[in-house]
Write a protein that holds these residues in place. Structure first.
Motif, PDB file in Angstrom:
ATOM      1  N   ASN A   1       0.772  -1.246   0.010  1.00 28.82           N
ATOM      2  CA  ASN A   1      -0.063  -0.118  -0.006  1.00 28.82           C
ATOM      3  C   ASN A   1       0.782   1.237  -0.002  1.00 28.82           C
ATOM      4  O   ASN A   1       1.322   1.483   1.071  1.00 28.82           O
ATOM      5  N   LYS A   2       1.086   1.884  -1.125  1.00 30.43           N
ATOM      6  CA  LYS A   2       2.109   2.813  -1.173  1.00 30.43           C
ATOM      7  C   LYS A   2       3.422   2.705  -0.712  1.00 30.43           C
ATOM      8  O   LYS A   2       4.004   3.376  -0.213  1.00 30.43           O
ATOM      9  N   GLY A   3       3.994   1.222  -0.910  1.00 28.74           N
ATOM     10  CA  GLY A   3       5.297   0.905  -0.486  1.00 28.74           C
ATOM     11  C   GLY A   3       5.113   0.483   0.962  1.00 28.74           C
ATOM     12  O   GLY A   3       6.300  -0.244   1.438  1.00 28.74           O
ATOM     13  N   GLU A   4       3.901   0.401   1.856  1.00 32.00           N
ATOM     14  CA  GLU A   4       3.979  -0.231   3.083  1.00 32.00           C
ATOM     15  C   GLU A   4       3.266  -1.432   3.085  1.00 32.00           C
ATOM     16  O   GLU A   4       2.560  -1.975   2.094  1.00 32.00           O
ATOM     17  N   GLY A   5       3.905  -2.485   3.983  1.00 32.23           N
ATOM     18  CA  GLY A   5       3.260  -3.732   4.108  1.00 32.23           C
ATOM     19  C   GLY A   5       2.809  -3.775   5.649  1.00 32.23           C
ATOM     20  O   GLY A   5       2.670  -3.085   6.433  1.00 32.23           O
ATOM     21  N   GLY A   6       2.703  -5.127   5.901  1.00 34.43           N
ATOM     22  CA  GLY A   6       2.318  -5.691   7.345  1.00 34.43           C
ATOM     23  C   GLY A   6       0.840  -6.051   7.200  1.00 34.43           C
ATOM     24  O   GLY A   6       0.128  -6.142   6.318  1.00 34.43           O
ATOM     25  N   ILE A   7       0.453  -6.910   8.108  1.00 32.30           N
ATOM     26  CA  ILE A   7      -0.963  -7.735   8.301  1.00 32.30           C
ATOM     27  C   ILE A   7      -1.955  -6.675   8.133  1.00 32.30           C
ATOM     28  O   ILE A   7      -3.063  -7.103   7.426  1.00 32.30           O
ATOM     29  N   LEU A   8      -2.056  -5.635   8.643  1.00 31.35           N
ATOM     30  CA  LEU A   8      -2.987  -4.528   8.847  1.00 31.35           C
ATOM     31  C   LEU A   8      -3.086  -4.037   7.369  1.00 31.35           C
ATOM     32  O   LEU A   8      -4.363  -3.597   6.999  1.00 31.35           O
ATOM     33  N   THR A   9      -1.881  -3.679   6.960  1.00 29.81           N
ATOM     34  CA  THR A   9      -2.146  -3.078   5.570  1.00 29.81           C
ATOM     35  C   THR A   9      -2.958  -4.171   4.525  1.00 29.81           C
ATOM     36  O   THR A   9      -3.601  -3.669   3.623  1.00 29.81           O
ATOM     37  N   LEU A  10      -2.406  -5.310   4.546  1.00 32.91           N
ATOM     38  CA  LEU A  10      -2.924  -6.157   4.003  1.00 32.91           C
ATOM     39  C   LEU A  10      -4.225  -6.511   3.960  1.00 32.91           C
ATOM     40  O   LEU A  10      -5.002  -6.714   3.046  1.00 32.91           O
ATOM     41  N   ALA A  11      -4.758  -6.542   5.255  1.00 35.39           N
ATOM     42  CA  ALA A  11      -6.292  -6.405   5.488  1.00 35.39           C
ATOM     43  C   ALA A  11      -6.852  -5.313   4.858  1.00 35.39           C
ATOM     44  O   ALA A  11      -8.011  -5.343   4.259  1.00 35.39           O
ATOM     45  N   ALA A  12      -6.388  -4.085   5.041  1.00 34.14           N
ATOM     46  CA  ALA A  12      -7.024  -2.953   4.431  1.00 34.14           C
ATOM     47  C   ALA A  12      -7.142  -2.943   2.865  1.00 34.14           C
ATOM     48  O   ALA A  12      -8.313  -2.679   2.373  1.00 34.14           O
ATOM     49  N   LEU A  13      -6.156  -3.537   2.463  1.00 30.32           N
ATOM     50  CA  LEU A  13      -5.869  -3.813   0.942  1.00 30.32           C
ATOM     51  C   LEU A  13      -7.159  -4.718   0.455  1.00 30.32           C
ATOM     52  O   LEU A  13      -7.968  -4.649  -0.591  1.00 30.32           O
ATOM     53  N   ALA A  14      -7.251  -5.820   1.131  1.00 32.91           N
ATOM     54  CA  ALA A  14      -7.986  -6.878   0.848  1.00 32.91           C
ATOM     55  C   ALA A  14      -9.683  -6.527   0.977  1.00 32.91           C
ATOM     56  O   ALA A  14     -10.355  -6.872   0.331  1.00 32.91           O
ATOM     57  N   GLY A  15      -9.826  -5.618   1.972  1.00 34.44           N
ATOM     58  CA  GLY A  15     -11.138  -5.053   2.316  1.00 34.44           C
ATOM     59  C   GLY A  15     -11.778  -3.959   1.148  1.00 34.44           C
ATOM     60  O   GLY A  15     -12.735  -3.888   1.452  1.00 34.44           O
TER      61      GLY A  15
ATOM     62  N   LYS B   1     -13.120  -2.339  -1.773  1.00 33.55           N
ATOM     63  CA  LYS B   1     -14.261  -2.734  -2.735  1.00 33.55           C
ATOM     64  C   LYS B   1     -15.244  -3.815  -2.259  1.00 33.55           C
ATOM     65  O   LYS B   1     -15.953  -4.540  -2.909  1.00 33.55           O
ATOM     66  N   LEU B   2     -15.055  -4.309  -0.992  1.00 35.61           N
ATOM     67  CA  LEU B   2     -15.985  -5.346  -0.346  1.00 35.61           C
ATOM     68  C   LEU B   2     -16.715  -4.666   0.633  1.00 35.61           C
ATOM     69  O   LEU B   2     -16.372  -3.406   1.335  1.00 35.61           O
ATOM     70  N   GLU B   3     -18.041  -4.779   0.815  1.00 43.56           N
ATOM     71  CA  GLU B   3     -19.029  -4.552   1.519  1.00 43.56           C
ATOM     72  C   GLU B   3     -19.754  -5.643   2.427  1.00 43.56           C
ATOM     73  O   GLU B   3     -19.593  -6.795   1.982  1.00 43.56           O
ATOM     74  N   GLY B   4     -20.284  -5.197   3.824  1.00 41.32           N
ATOM     75  CA  GLY B   4     -20.954  -6.100   4.346  1.00 41.32           C
ATOM     76  C   GLY B   4     -20.228  -7.253   5.302  1.00 41.32           C
ATOM     77  O   GLY B   4     -19.273  -7.013   5.598  1.00 41.32           O
TER      78      GLY B   4
ATOM     79  N   ARG C   1     -16.481  -7.978   3.916  1.00 44.75           N
ATOM     80  CA  ARG C   1     -15.465  -6.880   4.556  1.00 44.75           C
ATOM     81  C   ARG C   1     -15.358  -7.225   6.072  1.00 44.75           C
ATOM     82  O   ARG C   1     -14.042  -7.141   6.535  1.00 44.75           O
ATOM     83  N   SER C   2     -16.385  -7.511   6.951  1.00 44.57           N
ATOM     84  CA  SER C   2     -16.077  -7.879   7.976  1.00 44.57           C
ATOM     85  C   SER C   2     -15.290  -9.076   8.454  1.00 44.57           C
ATOM     86  O   SER C   2     -14.583  -8.995   9.256  1.00 44.57           O
ATOM     87  N   LEU C   3     -15.322 -10.014   7.342  1.00 38.27           N
ATOM     88  CA  LEU C   3     -14.669 -11.485   7.646  1.00 38.27           C
ATOM     89  C   LEU C   3     -13.090 -10.766   7.683  1.00 38.27           C
ATOM     90  O   LEU C   3     -12.051 -11.463   8.086  1.00 38.27           O
ATOM     91  N   VAL C   4     -12.813 -10.119   6.414  1.00 41.30           N
ATOM     92  CA  VAL C   4     -11.365  -9.613   6.168  1.00 41.30           C
ATOM     93  C   VAL C   4     -11.055  -8.965   7.284  1.00 41.30           C
ATOM     94  O   VAL C   4      -9.763  -8.993   7.908  1.00 41.30           O
ATOM     95  N   LEU C   5     -11.883  -7.870   8.015  1.00 43.28           N
ATOM     96  CA  LEU C   5     -11.219  -7.251   9.120  1.00 43.28           C
ATOM     97  C   LEU C   5     -11.125  -8.161  10.311  1.00 43.28           C
ATOM     98  O   LEU C   5      -9.860  -7.866  11.207  1.00 43.28           O
ATOM     99  N   VAL C   6     -11.845  -9.285  10.691  1.00 43.66           N
ATOM    100  CA  VAL C   6     -11.685 -10.101  11.467  1.00 43.66           C
ATOM    101  C   VAL C   6     -10.252 -10.836  11.477  1.00 43.66           C
ATOM    102  O   VAL C   6      -9.438 -10.938  12.319  1.00 43.66           O
ATOM    103  N   LEU C   7      -9.862 -11.285  10.069  1.00 43.03           N
ATOM    104  CA  LEU C   7      -8.739 -11.792   9.943  1.00 43.03           C
ATOM    105  C   LEU C   7      -7.636 -11.193  10.087  1.00 43.03           C
ATOM    106  O   LEU C   7      -6.501 -11.402  10.580  1.00 43.03           O
TER     107      LEU C   7
END
Length: 624
Positions: A79-93, A95-98, A101-107
């Motif tokens: 994410n603009k050069g940044e990594g990490g599990i929270l960054t990955l979750a933000a990227l994965a979430g 364009k997702l809704e409902g 998106r909640s499952l991605v946040l939990v992961l």
């Protein structure tokens, strides 16, 4: 590496720095991995078939998990050069809704929680495994191992406030020497038993698994120790960039690790009695004591890597609304990513001391190690494949096929470590669960608080129109009201009008927003909107690697026609007194936990760096 000055160090300098920060954890895994593969709990003896089978599993695990998965695939998900599990979750979430998106946040929350669990164990097992080399030099030194390890760990946490810049400049060359030493020792061992190189044949690893059946899971639980620190490759990408991390891996780290593992295996084939500590027995007698000193330095560096990582992760969690505000100190005038968080540092030190005293030696800690690592590996696989499909446009069939291939490797490793649950594996799980509850409660609590405040909020447009038409008594100066939303009227403004019956001649409604990108360009930081003759709205945006700064915001407003006289400006903040109730929203115990977190959070005045002598706080009571 993000620099405030915009100067980017040369590739060789970044590569050397990456050795000191990124590869400290995985670079010290040879100290204990092979030893644990043949420890008492696996019931394995160092026969030719067992040694070559274990080496084959280690070799292909490093190639597939670290080289192919993390270095070649996961590092692309930035994410603009940044990594990490929270960054990955933000990227994965995105364009997702409902529910998805909640499952991605939990992961993401689970992954972050497991990382916190891993961080408590890493310094303890790394330093203990190095200092235990004293027992190889002289068994009578056994009594000094524990106090010496504690002394080293305490010293490490005490120097954190000096900043990673000073420490990191010293770490790179030491880790370079460490990896060269690993490689040299490996070559020495292989030269005596070249036949050990046949372990590159994957069939030897598969045969080992087939011959030992369920018992092979115990060995897999130790093999995974060779992969500890793989997540740091991704988490630290923002400090160095993708290219230096990859260059360091292929040019030095990977060859050195593989040579050393094969060298240890070769030594075991010639000297099965060395199984009690194959790493230190690999060295000539005259080199053992210097090797203990170098290994101790390397494990301190490995610990530094995860400590720096947890500081970065904590800041991301605060900025993304997952943790309450904490004191964050910048330790460099040039590198914006170098920070120190006192509360986290001392909590970690206390936890590490307790863990060392409870487990006493690295073998006992090895049983606790692994569950957090493999759990995070599974989460990373799921989220990164989600990013590949949703963000990169990979066909669903391709993303699912890749995920299936990754899970075929990750899941057995996780299951193998679950077998160690009652031997200490519960520790990182408990820590991870506690951190998950804390983060999820804070996030849900903030959502609930926002809902409660919005229920009482007045529409901003009609409120301003009414005040401009029927103005109250005006006083000289500017009043800045911090507001979490851009639509409703700040509660502090309502209470000021209610109790003081006056209004400043100029009112500024300021909202600070956090976005899921690491940094915001200065020209995009502030948006100023004039709402009426005397009302202005300021929206400031900060990335998850930045700390909000109200004086900076005021300076940037001047470029958009809104100038401030510091001595003529007052800041009004609303301080909420939270009360747990039976209203629907959260369980009572979680409401009480949220109230406790809120009471202990850093004051908004300090977090936003507002001059304390210009602040007026207006209290309000909110029922959750």
């Amino acid at each position: 590496m993000s620099s405030a000055s915009g100067h980017k160090p040369a590739l060789p300098a970044l590569t050397l720095a990456a050795l000191g920060i990124v590869y400290g954890d995985i670079g010290t895994s040879p100290l204990y991995t092979l030893k644990e593969c043949f420890s008492a709990h696996t019931h394995l003896t160092p026969t030719v078939a067992n040694v070559t089978g274990i080496l084959s599993l280690i070799f292909w695990s490093i190639i597939v998990v670290v080289t192919l998965k993390y270095i070649s695939f996961v590092l692309r998900a930035d994410n603009k050069g940044e990594g990490g599990i929270l960054t990955l979750a933000a990227l994965a979430g995105r364009k997702l809704e409902g529910l998805p998106r909640s499952l991605v946040l939990v992961l993401g929350l689970l992954g972050a929680g497991l990382f916190f669990g891993e961080v408590v164990i890493t310094p303890a097992i790394s330093v203990l495994s190095a200092v235990e080399g004293l027992e190889v030099v002289a068994p009578e030194l056994d009594a000094y191992v524990l106090p010496l390890a504690l002394g080293v760990l305490i010293a490490l946490f005490l120097i954190q406030k000096s900043g990673t810049a000073k420490v990191g400049a010293f770490f790179g060359p030491i880790m370079g020497l460490w990896f060269l030493t690993l490689g040299a020792l490996g070559v020495l061992g292989i030269s005596k038993q070249p036949a050990v190189l046949q372990a590159v044949n994957p069939m030897l690893g598969l045969s080992f698994l087939a011959d030992h059946g369920w018992a092979s899971l115990l060995a897999l639980g130790s093999v995974v120790l060779a992969l500890t620190g793989a997540e740091a490759l991704y988490a630290d990408m923002g400090h160095f960039g993708r290219k230096p991390i990859r260059y360091a891996w292929f040019s030095l780290v990977l060859p050195a690790l593989l040579l050393n593992y094969f060298g240890q295996g070769a030594h075991l084939l010639s000297n099965p009695e060395a199984v009690e500590n194959p790493f230190f027995h690999l060295a000539p007698d005259w080199a053992t004591m210097p090797l203990v000193a170098l290994a101790t330095a390397a494990t301190v560096i490995a610990s530094q890597a995860v400590i720096s990582g947890v500081f970065s992760l904590t800041r991301q969690a605060i900025q993304q609304g997952l943790l309450s505000r904490l004191t964050i100190q910048h330790t460099s005038d040039h590198e914006i990513g170098q920070i120190y968080i006192p509360g986290v540092n001392w909590a970690l030190l206390g936890s590490v001391i307790i863990v060392v005293l409870a487990f006493q030696n690295s073998s006992a800690l090895a049983a606790a190690y692994g569950i957090a690592v493999t759990g995070t590996m599974i989460i990373t696989s799921i989220l990164s494949c989600t990013v590949a499909h949703r963000q990169w446009g990979w066909p669903l069939a391709v993303a699912v096929a890749l995920l299936s291939a990754l899970l075929v490797i990750d899941v057995p490793f996780f299951v193998a470590n679950v077998l160690k649950l009652f031997s200490g594996g519960w520790l990182p799980l408990v820590i991870g669960l506690v951190m998950f509850v804390i983060m999820s409660t804070w996030r849900r609590g903030r959502e609930l608080l926002f809902q409660r405040l919005q229920e009482q909020a007045l529409p901003l447009d009609s409120f301003i129109e009414n005040l401009e038409t029927y103005p109250p008594t005006r006083v000289q100066g500017t009043a800045v009201f911090l507001n979490s939303a851009t639509l409703g009227v700040p509660h502090a403004l309502l209470h000021n009008l209610k109790h003081n019956k006056v209004l400043h001649e100029r009112i500024v409604l300021m909202t600070v927003q956090n976005i899921d990108e690491p940094y915001v360009k200065t020209e995009n930081r502030v948006q100023v909107t004039r709402l009426s003759n005397s009302f202005w709205q300021v929206v400031a945006r900060y990335g998850f690697k930045e700390v909000p700064n109200v004086p900076e915001i005021l300076d940037l407003c001047a470029g958009q026609g809104l100038e401030f006289e510091p001595m003529d400006t007052s800041f009004f903040l609303s301080r909420e007194t939270l009360i747990s109730t039976d209203r629907p929203g959260m369980a009572r115990w979680r409401e009480k936990l949220f109230v406790l977190q809120s009471k202990n959070a850093l004051r908004a005045t300090d977090f936003f760096q507002i001059p304390a002598n210009r602040v007026v706080e207006m209290g309000t009571q909110v029922e959750l």
